[in-house]
Design a protein around this motif. Structure first.
Motif, PDB file in Angstrom:
ATOM      1  N   LYS A   2       0.801  -1.224   0.000  1.00 11.72           N
ATOM      2  CA  LYS A   2       0.000   0.000   0.000  1.00 11.72           C
ATOM      3  C   LYS A   2       0.833   1.273   0.000  1.00 11.72           C
ATOM      4  O   LYS A   2       0.342   2.325  -0.382  1.00 11.72           O
ATOM      5  N   PHE A   5       0.752   2.847  -3.320  1.00 10.62           N
ATOM      6  CA  PHE A   5      -0.516   3.355  -3.832  1.00 10.62           C
ATOM      7  C   PHE A   5      -0.506   4.874  -3.803  1.00 10.62           C
ATOM      8  O   PHE A   5       0.021   5.488  -2.874  1.00 10.62           O
ATOM      9  N   GLN A   7      -3.434   8.090  -4.827  1.00 18.66           N
ATOM     10  CA  GLN A   7      -4.784   8.441  -5.278  1.00 18.66           C
ATOM     11  C   GLN A   7      -4.705   9.224  -6.587  1.00 18.66           C
ATOM     12  O   GLN A   7      -3.788  10.031  -6.779  1.00 18.66           O
ATOM     13  N   SER A   8      -5.668   9.006  -7.457  1.00 22.17           N
ATOM     14  CA  SER A   8      -5.649   9.636  -8.781  1.00 22.17           C
ATOM     15  C   SER A   8      -5.809  11.150  -8.732  1.00 22.17           C
ATOM     16  O   SER A   8      -5.470  11.832  -9.691  1.00 22.17           O
ATOM     17  N   LEU A  27       4.544   4.019  -9.220  1.00 30.19           N
ATOM     18  CA  LEU A  27       3.481   3.971  -8.218  1.00 30.19           C
ATOM     19  C   LEU A  27       2.239   3.354  -8.836  1.00 30.19           C
ATOM     20  O   LEU A  27       2.043   3.401 -10.047  1.00 30.19           O
ATOM     21  N   VAL A  28       1.388   2.791  -7.987  1.00 28.21           N
ATOM     22  CA  VAL A  28       0.121   2.198  -8.413  1.00 28.21           C
ATOM     23  C   VAL A  28      -0.973   3.222  -8.134  1.00 28.21           C
ATOM     24  O   VAL A  28      -1.189   3.614  -6.981  1.00 28.21           O
ATOM     25  N   VAL A  29      -1.658   3.652  -9.176  1.00 28.78           N
ATOM     26  CA  VAL A  29      -2.714   4.656  -9.036  1.00 28.78           C
ATOM     27  C   VAL A  29      -4.027   3.942  -8.732  1.00 28.78           C
ATOM     28  O   VAL A  29      -4.423   2.999  -9.421  1.00 28.78           O
ATOM     29  N   VAL A  30      -4.689   4.388  -7.655  1.00 29.59           N
ATOM     30  CA  VAL A  30      -5.945   3.786  -7.208  1.00 29.59           C
ATOM     31  C   VAL A  30      -6.974   4.876  -6.947  1.00 29.59           C
ATOM     32  O   VAL A  30      -6.640   6.045  -6.773  1.00 29.59           O
ATOM     33  N   GLU A  34      -9.540   1.970  -3.414  1.00 28.08           N
ATOM     34  CA  GLU A  34      -8.299   1.257  -3.712  1.00 28.08           C
ATOM     35  C   GLU A  34      -8.430   0.311  -4.910  1.00 28.08           C
ATOM     36  O   GLU A  34      -7.752  -0.689  -5.011  1.00 28.08           O
ATOM     37  N   LYS A  35      -9.286   0.683  -5.856  1.00 29.24           N
ATOM     38  CA  LYS A  35      -9.408  -0.048  -7.112  1.00 29.24           C
ATOM     39  C   LYS A  35      -8.286   0.412  -8.045  1.00 29.24           C
ATOM     40  O   LYS A  35      -8.038   1.611  -8.184  1.00 29.24           O
ATOM     41  N   PHE A  36      -7.627  -0.540  -8.682  1.00 30.43           N
ATOM     42  CA  PHE A  36      -6.527  -0.256  -9.598  1.00 30.43           C
ATOM     43  C   PHE A  36      -7.006   0.573 -10.785  1.00 30.43           C
ATOM     44  O   PHE A  36      -7.967   0.214 -11.460  1.00 30.43           O
ATOM     45  N   THR A  39      -0.798   2.974 -13.594  1.00 28.07           N
ATOM     46  CA  THR A  39       0.509   3.175 -12.977  1.00 28.07           C
ATOM     47  C   THR A  39       1.045   4.556 -13.327  1.00 28.07           C
ATOM     48  O   THR A  39       0.661   5.157 -14.335  1.00 28.07           O
TER      49      THR A  39
END
Length: 76
Positions: A2, A5, A7-8, A27-30, A34-36, A39
């Protein structure tokens, strides 16, 4: 996981800080659940800055929405 993660609706500056603090390249954009969503790489941020975007702008138009991912237990 996490900690990677973001936030968009975060700013480009916040993303750059997070990449630096983690020593990460991506980074993983959620969303808020926390839905994918995609990136965001350090290269995405760099290109955005070089193209004149403001550091206060959101990453919404910057991140890669067509990312490939693997889901645990869902691949062979």
């Amino acid at each position: 996981m996490k900690q990677f993660f973001i936030q968009s609706d975060c700013s480009i500056k916040d993303a750059l800080k997070q990449l630096t603090n983690l020593g990460s390249k991506c980074l993983v954009v959620v969303n808020s659940e926390e839905k994918f969503l995609g990136t965001l790489s350090d290269g995405d941020v760099r290109n955005t800055i070089l193209n004149g975007k403001n550091l206060k702008d959101s990453i919404k138009t910057v991140f890669n929405e067509n990312s490939t991912y693997l889901q645990e237990g869902q691949y062979t």
